[in-house]
Design a protein around this motif. Structure first.
Motif, PDB file in Angstrom:
ATOM      1  N   UNK A  31       0.859  -1.186   0.000  1.00 13.48           N
ATOM      2  CA  UNK A  31       0.000   0.000   0.000  1.00 13.48           C
ATOM      3  C   UNK A  31       0.897   1.238   0.000  1.00 13.48           C
ATOM      4  N   UNK A  32       0.854   2.031  -1.059  1.00 15.24           N
ATOM      5  CA  UNK A  32       1.842   3.106  -1.262  1.00 15.24           C
ATOM      6  C   UNK A  32       1.464   4.398  -0.533  1.00 15.24           C
ATOM      7  N   UNK A  33       1.400   4.352   0.779  1.00 19.35           N
ATOM      8  CA  UNK A  33       1.003   5.531   1.538  1.00 19.35           C
ATOM      9  C   UNK A  33       1.986   6.675   1.332  1.00 19.35           C
ATOM     10  N   UNK A  98      -7.796  -5.519  -5.029  1.00 22.85           N
ATOM     11  CA  UNK A  98      -7.260  -6.746  -5.624  1.00 22.85           C
ATOM     12  C   UNK A  98      -6.974  -6.564  -7.111  1.00 22.85           C
ATOM     13  N   UNK A  99      -7.902  -5.909  -7.823  1.00 21.85           N
ATOM     14  CA  UNK A  99      -7.706  -5.674  -9.258  1.00 21.85           C
ATOM     15  C   UNK A  99      -6.492  -4.773  -9.496  1.00 21.85           C
ATOM     16  N   UNK A 100      -6.381  -3.728  -8.665  1.00 17.25           N
ATOM     17  CA  UNK A 100      -5.240  -2.809  -8.814  1.00 17.25           C
ATOM     18  C   UNK A 100      -3.923  -3.538  -8.552  1.00 17.25           C
ATOM     19  N   UNK A 112       3.003   4.988  -9.790  1.00 18.70           N
ATOM     20  CA  UNK A 112       2.262   6.240  -9.578  1.00 18.70           C
ATOM     21  C   UNK A 112       0.782   6.062  -9.842  1.00 18.70           C
ATOM     22  N   UNK A 113       0.434   5.391 -10.921  1.00 17.11           N
ATOM     23  CA  UNK A 113      -0.975   5.172 -11.251  1.00 17.11           C
ATOM     24  C   UNK A 113      -1.625   4.226 -10.240  1.00 17.11           C
ATOM     25  N   UNK A 114      -0.863   3.238  -9.824  1.00 18.03           N
ATOM     26  CA  UNK A 114      -1.356   2.310  -8.796  1.00 18.03           C
ATOM     27  C   UNK A 114      -1.662   3.057  -7.499  1.00 18.03           C
ATOM     28  N   UNK A 115      -0.771   3.960  -7.112  1.00 13.21           N
ATOM     29  CA  UNK A 115      -0.976   4.749  -5.901  1.00 13.21           C
ATOM     30  C   UNK A 115      -2.221   5.622  -6.027  1.00 13.21           C
TER      31      UNK A 115
END
Length: 227
Positions: A31-33, A98-100, A112-115
């Motif tokens: 999890x990219x906090x 889950x999809x991400x 970056x897009x995932x975050x």
């Protein structure tokens, strides 16, 4: 999805849901906090959050009943149902995580897009329940205020008031039962102010339904009702 009926019919603890949610969240890859301070992540996160508005039209599929709304009633019940259903559908959940995570693992998304996706999903998960609570509280307040003012006006006038009834029903679980009850009550000329139901979990359960309704065709004397 298979866990839902299993938990329901086995009468498992509600804490099982919290455990499964935590289990699903633990599978999310990093999890990219720390990236939530990135301007691009924040901008795209809000863009994904706004995309949730695409679910709002789902509220128009809420059933519309043929009922006569009392005079001076503060809101249209169908409008309330549309708003409540629309907002309730905007909350994103663990499936989006889950999809991400899958997209990141397969190289379809960069960090970056995932975050940004995680940021948007978290924002929706937090704000949607709060907004839904405020909307329900608002409509309940309007209904309560109408009932109090209506009774006060009739009492001061010393005249007659519509008959308010409380209907309690206990029955087995039947598909479409709540809608059938609402249509049956409306066919009798009653306007449902509030309708709630409770039922335990399991296979052989009894559903308790309670309705508060007003019969505008039957007028009762205020003094007689107070006695």
């Amino acid at each position: 999805m298979a866990y839902l009926p299993m938990m329901f019919y086995s009468r498992a603890s509600h804490l099982t849901g919290a455990f499964l949610a935590g289990l699903a969240f633990s599978q999310v890859e990093g999890v990219p906090i720390k990236n939530f301070g990135n301007k691009n992540v924040i901008a795209w996160g809000f863009a994904f959050y706004v995309a949730v508005l695409g679910k709002l039209p789902v509220g128009f599929f809420a059933p519309k009943y043929q009922e006569k709304v009392p005079k001076n009633y503060p809101f249209n019940p169908y409008t309330r149902d549309v708003v409540v259903t629309s907002v309730a559908m905007t909350c994103r959940g663990e499936f989006s995580f889950i999809i991400a995570a899958f997209g990141l693992g397969e190289g379809l998304l960069d960090s970056e897009l995932y975050s940004a996706i995680i940021f948007g999903v978290l924002l929706s998960s937090i704000t949607s329940p709060i907004l839904l609570t405020l909307i329900l509280r608002y409509y309940n307040h309007l209904a309560s205020k109408y009932l109090e003012q209506d009774q006060l006006d009739k009492s001061n006038a010393g005249g007659k008031a519509p008959l308010y009834v409380n209907i309690q029903i206990r029955s087995a679980v039947v598909r479409g039962m709540q809608g059938s009850i609402k249509r049956c009550v409306n066919s009798l000329g009653l306007f449902v102010i509030d309708q709630r139901s409770w039922h335990p979990r399991g296979l052989d359960v009894v559903v308790a339904t309670e309705l508060y309704a007003v019969d505008s065709k039957t007028m009762v004397d205020i003094v007689m009702a107070l006695r």
